[in-house]
Scaffold this motif. Structure first.
Motif, PDB file in Angstrom:
ATOM      1  N   SER A  26     -19.460  -8.923  45.379  1.00 27.38           N
ATOM      2  CA  SER A  26     -18.479  -9.517  46.284  1.00 27.38           C
ATOM      3  C   SER A  26     -17.129  -8.823  46.183  1.00 27.38           C
ATOM      4  O   SER A  26     -16.478  -8.538  47.194  1.00 27.38           O
ATOM      5  CB  SER A  26     -18.291 -11.000  45.973  1.00 27.38           C
ATOM      6  OG  SER A  26     -19.469 -11.709  46.210  1.00 27.38           O
ATOM      7  N   ARG A  27     -16.707  -8.558  44.968  1.00 32.32           N
ATOM      8  CA  ARG A  27     -15.424  -7.891  44.778  1.00 32.32           C
ATOM      9  C   ARG A  27     -15.457  -6.458  45.304  1.00 32.32           C
ATOM     10  O   ARG A  27     -14.476  -5.971  45.871  1.00 32.32           O
ATOM     11  CB  ARG A  27     -15.031  -7.915  43.306  1.00 32.32           C
ATOM     12  CG  ARG A  27     -14.580  -9.296  42.863  1.00 32.32           C
ATOM     13  CD  ARG A  27     -14.231  -9.347  41.410  1.00 32.32           C
ATOM     14  NE  ARG A  27     -13.663 -10.645  41.058  1.00 32.32           N
ATOM     15  CZ  ARG A  27     -13.505 -11.073  39.821  1.00 32.32           C
ATOM     16  NH1 ARG A  27     -13.874 -10.312  38.809  1.00 32.32           N
ATOM     17  NH2 ARG A  27     -13.002 -12.254  39.585  1.00 32.32           N
ATOM     18  N   LEU A  30     -15.182  -6.700  49.029  1.00 29.88           N
ATOM     19  CA  LEU A  30     -13.818  -7.035  49.425  1.00 29.88           C
ATOM     20  C   LEU A  30     -12.951  -5.783  49.430  1.00 29.88           C
ATOM     21  O   LEU A  30     -12.176  -5.550  50.361  1.00 29.88           O
ATOM     22  CB  LEU A  30     -13.233  -8.075  48.467  1.00 29.88           C
ATOM     23  CG  LEU A  30     -11.835  -8.571  48.759  1.00 29.88           C
ATOM     24  CD1 LEU A  30     -11.784  -9.311  50.085  1.00 29.88           C
ATOM     25  CD2 LEU A  30     -11.355  -9.470  47.639  1.00 29.88           C
ATOM     26  N   LEU A  33     -13.318  -3.542  52.592  1.00 23.36           N
ATOM     27  CA  LEU A  33     -12.880  -3.986  53.916  1.00 23.36           C
ATOM     28  C   LEU A  33     -11.660  -3.188  54.378  1.00 23.36           C
ATOM     29  O   LEU A  33     -10.801  -2.832  53.563  1.00 23.36           O
ATOM     30  CB  LEU A  33     -12.519  -5.474  53.887  1.00 23.36           C
ATOM     31  CG  LEU A  33     -13.655  -6.451  53.608  1.00 23.36           C
ATOM     32  CD1 LEU A  33     -13.108  -7.877  53.549  1.00 23.36           C
ATOM     33  CD2 LEU A  33     -14.743  -6.340  54.651  1.00 23.36           C
ATOM     34  N   LEU A  38      -9.156  -7.433  56.474  1.00 18.21           N
ATOM     35  CA  LEU A  38      -8.408  -8.170  55.454  1.00 18.21           C
ATOM     36  C   LEU A  38      -7.394  -9.114  56.107  1.00 18.21           C
ATOM     37  O   LEU A  38      -7.235 -10.247  55.660  1.00 18.21           O
ATOM     38  CB  LEU A  38      -7.708  -7.208  54.499  1.00 18.21           C
ATOM     39  CG  LEU A  38      -8.624  -6.463  53.535  1.00 18.21           C
ATOM     40  CD1 LEU A  38      -7.839  -5.399  52.786  1.00 18.21           C
ATOM     41  CD2 LEU A  38      -9.307  -7.413  52.576  1.00 18.21           C
ATOM     42  N   ILE A  41      -8.931 -12.366  57.225  1.00 18.94           N
ATOM     43  CA  ILE A  41      -9.187 -13.383  56.196  1.00 18.94           C
ATOM     44  C   ILE A  41      -7.929 -13.751  55.421  1.00 18.94           C
ATOM     45  O   ILE A  41      -7.982 -14.497  54.442  1.00 18.94           O
ATOM     46  CB  ILE A  41     -10.322 -12.958  55.233  1.00 18.94           C
ATOM     47  CG1 ILE A  41      -9.980 -11.677  54.482  1.00 18.94           C
ATOM     48  CG2 ILE A  41     -11.631 -12.824  55.982  1.00 18.94           C
ATOM     49  CD1 ILE A  41     -10.984 -11.309  53.404  1.00 18.94           C
ATOM     50  N   LEU A  43      -5.647 -11.722  53.739  1.00 21.41           N
ATOM     51  CA  LEU A  43      -5.333 -10.991  52.516  1.00 21.41           C
ATOM     52  C   LEU A  43      -4.660  -9.670  52.830  1.00 21.41           C
ATOM     53  O   LEU A  43      -4.883  -9.083  53.883  1.00 21.41           O
ATOM     54  CB  LEU A  43      -6.603 -10.700  51.711  1.00 21.41           C
ATOM     55  CG  LEU A  43      -7.339 -11.873  51.100  1.00 21.41           C
ATOM     56  CD1 LEU A  43      -8.622 -11.409  50.429  1.00 21.41           C
ATOM     57  CD2 LEU A  43      -6.458 -12.594  50.099  1.00 21.41           C
ATOM     58  N   ALA A  48      -6.415  -7.644  47.828  1.00 21.41           N
ATOM     59  CA  ALA A  48      -7.829  -7.298  47.748  1.00 21.41           C
ATOM     60  C   ALA A  48      -8.103  -6.356  46.585  1.00 21.41           C
ATOM     61  O   ALA A  48      -9.082  -6.518  45.848  1.00 21.41           O
ATOM     62  CB  ALA A  48      -8.289  -6.664  49.058  1.00 21.41           C
ATOM     63  N   GLU A  51      -7.881  -8.248  43.269  1.00 25.20           N
ATOM     64  CA  GLU A  51      -9.095  -9.036  43.038  1.00 25.20           C
ATOM     65  C   GLU A  51     -10.251  -8.142  42.617  1.00 25.20           C
ATOM     66  O   GLU A  51     -11.011  -8.463  41.710  1.00 25.20           O
ATOM     67  CB  GLU A  51      -9.464  -9.824  44.292  1.00 25.20           C
ATOM     68  CG  GLU A  51     -10.711 -10.661  44.161  1.00 25.20           C
ATOM     69  CD  GLU A  51     -10.605 -11.775  43.129  1.00 25.20           C
ATOM     70  OE1 GLU A  51     -11.656 -12.142  42.557  1.00 25.20           O
ATOM     71  OE2 GLU A  51      -9.494 -12.276  42.887  1.00 25.20           O
ATOM     72  N   ALA A  52     -10.384  -6.998  43.282  1.00 26.74           N
ATOM     73  CA  ALA A  52     -11.485  -6.083  42.981  1.00 26.74           C
ATOM     74  C   ALA A  52     -11.376  -5.491  41.580  1.00 26.74           C
ATOM     75  O   ALA A  52     -12.390  -5.148  40.965  1.00 26.74           O
ATOM     76  CB  ALA A  52     -11.529  -4.965  44.017  1.00 26.74           C
TER      77      ALA A  52
END
Length: 66
Positions: A26-27, A30, A33, A38, A41, A43, A48, A51-52
């Motif tokens: 998932s990361r 993300l 993208l 982004l 959603i 972000l 992003a 988070e990754a």
């Protein structure tokens, strides 16, 4: 009359690994993208990427409560 027993759910030995791989995937997705997606959603690119880059063991709290 039939009685329904409520037995505790056993945790499968690989469930932690499956959750970790799902989180990693998932990361990674993300981070892949583009900026337009982004924005859709809500972000930024920086959010992003942050988070990754989080470590695998830094999972959301609701994942750890299982």
């Amino acid at each position: 009359m039939e009685l329904a027993l409520s037995l505790p759910r056993r945790r499968r030995p690989w469930s932690g690994l499956v959750r970790a791989l799902t989180l990693h995937r998932s990361r990674r997705g993300l981070a892949a993208l583009d900026d337009h997606m982004l924005r859709d959603i809500g972000l930024t690119r920086a959010e992003a990427e942050a988070e990754a880059e989080r470590p695998l063991w830094d999972a959301p709290g609701h994942w750890q409560a299982r």
